[in-house]
Design a protein around this motif. Structure first.
Motif, PDB file in Angstrom:
ATOM      1  N   PRO A   1      62.710 134.323  56.872  1.00 28.89           N
ATOM      2  CA  PRO A   1      64.177 134.314  56.768  1.00 28.89           C
ATOM      3  C   PRO A   1      64.813 133.073  57.374  1.00 28.89           C
ATOM      4  N   CYS A   2      64.147 132.457  58.358  1.00 28.92           N
ATOM      5  CA  CYS A   2      64.686 131.219  58.938  1.00 28.92           C
ATOM      6  C   CYS A   2      64.656 130.093  57.904  1.00 28.92           C
ATOM      7  N   ILE A   3      63.544 130.009  57.158  1.00 24.33           N
ATOM      8  CA  ILE A   3      63.447 129.031  56.078  1.00 24.33           C
ATOM      9  C   ILE A   3      64.512 129.304  55.030  1.00 24.33           C
ATOM     10  N   LEU A   4      64.667 130.587  54.696  1.00 28.06           N
ATOM     11  CA  LEU A   4      65.672 130.995  53.711  1.00 28.06           C
ATOM     12  C   LEU A   4      67.069 130.569  54.130  1.00 28.06           C
ATOM     13  N   TYR A   5      67.408 130.819  55.384  1.00 28.45           N
ATOM     14  CA  TYR A   5      68.738 130.518  55.908  1.00 28.45           C
ATOM     15  C   TYR A   5      69.040 129.024  55.820  1.00 28.45           C
ATOM     16  N   ALA A   6      68.068 128.198  56.240  1.00 31.13           N
ATOM     17  CA  ALA A   6      68.285 126.746  56.251  1.00 31.13           C
ATOM     18  C   ALA A   6      68.322 126.173  54.839  1.00 31.13           C
ATOM     19  N   MET A   7      67.496 126.688  53.964  1.00 27.13           N
ATOM     20  CA  MET A   7      67.494 126.204  52.590  1.00 27.13           C
ATOM     21  C   MET A   7      68.852 126.427  51.929  1.00 27.13           C
ATOM     22  N   ASP A   8      69.483 127.557  52.229  1.00 23.54           N
ATOM     23  CA  ASP A   8      70.765 127.857  51.603  1.00 23.54           C
ATOM     24  C   ASP A   8      71.841 126.872  52.036  1.00 23.54           C
ATOM     25  N   LEU A   9      71.669 126.267  53.215  1.00 28.33           N
ATOM     26  CA  LEU A   9      72.624 125.250  53.664  1.00 28.33           C
ATOM     27  C   LEU A   9      72.389 123.915  52.985  1.00 28.33           C
ATOM     28  N   THR A  10      71.132 123.474  52.934  1.00 30.08           N
ATOM     29  CA  THR A  10      70.862 122.118  52.471  1.00 30.08           C
ATOM     30  C   THR A  10      70.899 121.982  50.956  1.00 30.08           C
ATOM     31  N   VAL A  11      70.494 123.028  50.218  1.00 24.77           N
ATOM     32  CA  VAL A  11      70.533 122.883  48.763  1.00 24.77           C
ATOM     33  C   VAL A  11      71.967 122.759  48.271  1.00 24.77           C
ATOM     34  N   LEU A  12      72.907 123.369  48.973  1.00 25.61           N
ATOM     35  CA  LEU A  12      74.306 123.304  48.548  1.00 25.61           C
ATOM     36  C   LEU A  12      74.861 121.891  48.676  1.00 25.61           C
ATOM     37  N   ASN A  13      74.425 121.160  49.711  1.00 22.03           N
ATOM     38  CA  ASN A  13      74.937 119.804  49.908  1.00 22.03           C
ATOM     39  C   ASN A  13      74.679 118.927  48.688  1.00 22.03           C
ATOM     40  N   LEU A  14      73.493 119.075  48.086  1.00 20.27           N
ATOM     41  CA  LEU A  14      73.178 118.279  46.904  1.00 20.27           C
ATOM     42  C   LEU A  14      73.945 118.754  45.675  1.00 20.27           C
ATOM     43  N   ALA A  15      74.332 120.030  45.673  1.00 25.31           N
ATOM     44  CA  ALA A  15      75.032 120.580  44.507  1.00 25.31           C
ATOM     45  C   ALA A  15      76.521 120.271  44.512  1.00 25.31           C
TER      46      ALA A  15
ATOM     47  N   VAL B   1      63.686 121.032  46.602  1.00 27.65           N
ATOM     48  CA  VAL B   1      63.771 122.144  45.654  1.00 27.65           C
ATOM     49  C   VAL B   1      65.101 122.094  44.913  1.00 27.65           C
ATOM     50  N   GLY B   2      66.190 121.839  45.668  1.00 27.35           N
ATOM     51  CA  GLY B   2      67.504 121.740  45.043  1.00 27.35           C
ATOM     52  C   GLY B   2      67.584 120.592  44.054  1.00 27.35           C
ATOM     53  N   GLY B   3      67.003 119.446  44.429  1.00 31.07           N
ATOM     54  CA  GLY B   3      67.018 118.298  43.534  1.00 31.07           C
ATOM     55  C   GLY B   3      66.262 118.568  42.243  1.00 31.07           C
ATOM     56  N   LEU B   4      65.108 119.232  42.351  1.00 34.19           N
ATOM     57  CA  LEU B   4      64.342 119.587  41.155  1.00 34.19           C
ATOM     58  C   LEU B   4      65.135 120.527  40.254  1.00 34.19           C
ATOM     59  N   LEU B   5      65.763 121.525  40.866  1.00 36.35           N
ATOM     60  CA  LEU B   5      66.543 122.481  40.082  1.00 36.35           C
ATOM     61  C   LEU B   5      67.742 121.815  39.410  1.00 36.35           C
ATOM     62  N   LEU B   6      68.434 120.946  40.170  1.00 32.02           N
ATOM     63  CA  LEU B   6      69.617 120.293  39.617  1.00 32.02           C
ATOM     64  C   LEU B   6      69.274 119.287  38.529  1.00 32.02           C
ATOM     65  N   SER B   7      68.020 118.820  38.518  1.00 37.40           N
ATOM     66  CA  SER B   7      67.596 117.897  37.465  1.00 37.40           C
ATOM     67  C   SER B   7      67.382 118.614  36.135  1.00 37.40           C
TER      68      SER B   7
ATOM     69  N   PHE C   1      68.617 122.270  35.698  1.00 37.92           N
ATOM     70  CA  PHE C   1      69.494 123.423  35.509  1.00 37.92           C
ATOM     71  C   PHE C   1      70.877 123.129  36.055  1.00 37.92           C
ATOM     72  N   TRP C   2      71.766 124.125  35.930  1.00 33.69           N
ATOM     73  CA  TRP C   2      73.125 123.982  36.429  1.00 33.69           C
ATOM     74  C   TRP C   2      73.153 124.182  37.935  1.00 33.69           C
ATOM     75  N   TRP C   3      74.285 123.840  38.571  1.00 35.09           N
ATOM     76  CA  TRP C   3      74.360 123.860  40.037  1.00 35.09           C
ATOM     77  C   TRP C   3      74.098 125.241  40.626  1.00 35.09           C
ATOM     78  N   GLY C   4      74.413 126.302  39.895  1.00 32.34           N
ATOM     79  CA  GLY C   4      74.221 127.651  40.429  1.00 32.34           C
ATOM     80  C   GLY C   4      72.768 128.014  40.657  1.00 32.34           C
ATOM     81  N   ALA C   5      71.852 127.268  40.037  1.00 32.95           N
ATOM     82  CA  ALA C   5      70.425 127.573  40.204  1.00 32.95           C
ATOM     83  C   ALA C   5      69.970 127.415  41.645  1.00 32.95           C
ATOM     84  N   VAL C   6      70.679 126.579  42.436  1.00 37.30           N
ATOM     85  CA  VAL C   6      70.256 126.388  43.827  1.00 37.30           C
ATOM     86  C   VAL C   6      70.401 127.677  44.637  1.00 37.30           C
TER      87      VAL C   6
END
Length: 483
Positions: free
Chosen positions: A28-42, A164-170, A172-177
């Protein structure tokens, strides 16, 4: 050495079950931090799609952290009462479902609401995991190392999030993050009930609902005041909102002193070391999270990197944070915590200075290097503060103590995003207002002044090399490097 001495030396040491549990806690710690950083790229792509105002964009980015900060004390105390594992699993389930809502948001207002609820759900994760660690690891050195791993897991999530966010945004749409947390949540719900022990405080008193309401009432008006200033609203209304929040904060503190079972045990503040450590934590996260957002936007909107490239260039800073966290336990055996903190903060300050210089000369390599130095230097302080605050509290209040440490971190981080983000927006608007090219239509000017993301969304119609976009990027650079 006698038998009794050997027994005493190994009393309280963790077994294989605790170490496996620590690996599960990291999820869950990884989950929590990922949700913060993937949004910055989106941010750039969602800005182009949802077309939020500058204030709405700031709300989208940081309302998650603010409501998490406002809810942490509540969730920490709740975990002490109903069980830390139970709260962790409930929060993780809610987090996954709300991530789906955020992924398919169709307006800025809907995304803000989803992020707000995600913040409340996310508030269950950090205090639950840290308090479980304090109960699972009683031996001091093992607990310090476990807390360092706990901090490093946030760093790992932050490091892989941009990739992960960069791969998804390349593709899919921004909501995929926002769909990234779903598999991690599913894995946690499968293995958590089997491998994580349950801990709760026996004979715990009722959760004081009024204290919970007051803790939120103290935070949210202050946030509103900051946002109002960022939007260019009335200074009088902003000051009034901040004053109201401070008033509720005083009422909250007075109520805690009168309760036999308070939401926040204010006796922790009688220890000068705890107060100083929490202050350092607030400052550390204030700068760190503010810089995180500014750098993410700078890489894409000024240097012109695509999301995947920006994500890859963000990895070194995340790795630096992991290295700094895992080295903390070893370094503490060589010198006192105060010296470790001082050396780390000095290194972090040097990293910030290097980033400020690199922004002016548009050097990607120096930006990354400065970010790495900042990450390595700031990491030990986070692990030391978390361990110190939890160790200072009675075991039956470990959830509330964990929440106090996390509240300082979250509030500092969210405040950094708001204040530094607001300051950067104000400086950007001021600089762009001075250098705005002549002959630009009024509606285009209004869009460009909302922020660098809104200005970049004009590229398809104006051309990437237009005078307006060049002026906007120059204004953002000057805003981000002003000192």
């Amino acid at each position: 050495m006698g038998t009794s001495d050997t027994t005493g030396l190994h009393a309280g040491r963790a077994t294989h079950r605790e170490w496996i549990g620590l690996a599960i806690i990291a999820l869950p710690c990884i989950l929590y931090a990922m949700d913060l950083t993937v949004l910055n790229l989106a941010v750039p792509s969602l800005s182009a799609d949802l077309k939020p105002t500058a204030a709405q964009l700031l709300w989208i980015v940081d309302i998650y952290g603010f409501l998490a900060a406002g809810s942490l004390l509540i969730m920490g105390a709740l975990g002490d009462r109903i069980g830390r594992r139970k709260l962790l699993l409930i929060g993780s389930t809610s987090f996954g479902l709300l991530s789906l809502v955020a992924a398919f948001a169709r307006s800025a207002e809907m995304l803000i609401l989803a992020r707000a609820l995600l913040g409340i759900a996310g508030a269950t994760l950090a205090p639950s995991t840290l308090s479980l660690i304090s109960n699972m690891f009683r031996y001091d050195r093992q607990r310090t190392f476990a807390v360092s791993v706990w901090v490093a897991s946030f760093s790992f999530g932050g490091a892989i999030g941009p990739v992960v966010g960069g791969l998804l945004l390349s593709h899919f749409w921004w909501g995929a993050v926002f769909l990234v947390p779903l598999p991690i949540t599913a894995l946690l719900l499968i293995v958590g009930p089997v491998l994580l022990p349950e801990h709760r405080t026996p004979n715990a008193g009722r959760l004081d609902i009024l204290s919970a309401a007051l803790s939120l009432a103290a935070v949210l008006p202050i946030v509103f005041g900051i946002k109002l200033v960022a939007e260019g609203g009335s200074v009088v209304w902003a000051a009034s909102a901040v004053a109201l929040g401070l008033l509720f904060g005083v009422v909250f503190a007075r109520r805690q002193m009168s309760l036999p079972d308070p939401l926040l045990d204010l006796r922790l503040f009688k220890r000068p070391a705890v107060v100083a450590a929490l202050g350092i934590n607030v400052l550390d996260f204030f700068v760190g999270f503010g810089i995180l957002v500014l750098v993410a936007q700078y890489l894409q909107l000024v240097l012109g990197l695509i999301p995947l490239e920006a994500g890859l260039w963000s990895i070194p800073a995340g790795l630096g944070f992991i290295v700094g966290s895992l080295l903390t336990s070893a370094v503490l055996r060589l010198m006192r915590p105060a010296y470790v903190l001082g050396f780390g903060l000095t290194l972090a300050a040097g990293g910030l200075a290097l980033m400020a210089y690199a922004g002016e000369i548009h050097s990607l390599v120096l930006i990354v290097l400065g970010n790495v130095l900042f990450s390595i230097g700031s990491a030990p302080g986070i692990a030391i503060v978390a361990d110190l605050v939890v160790s200072a509290a009675p075991k039956e209040r470990s959830g509330a103590a964990s929440a106090l440490s996390e509240t300082a971190s979250e509030f500092g981080g969210a405040l950094g995003i708001a204040l530094l983000g607001s300051l950067a927006t104000l400086l950007y608007r001021t600089a762009l207002g001075v250098t705005m090219p002549a002959g630009i239509p009024a509606n285009t000017i209004e869009t460009a002044l909302r922020g660098i993301g809104a200005a970049s969304s004009l590229a398809p119609s104006l051309g990437d090399g237009s005078a307006l976009l060049l002026a906007a990027r120059s204004a953002y650079t000057s805003a981000g490097t002003s000192r």
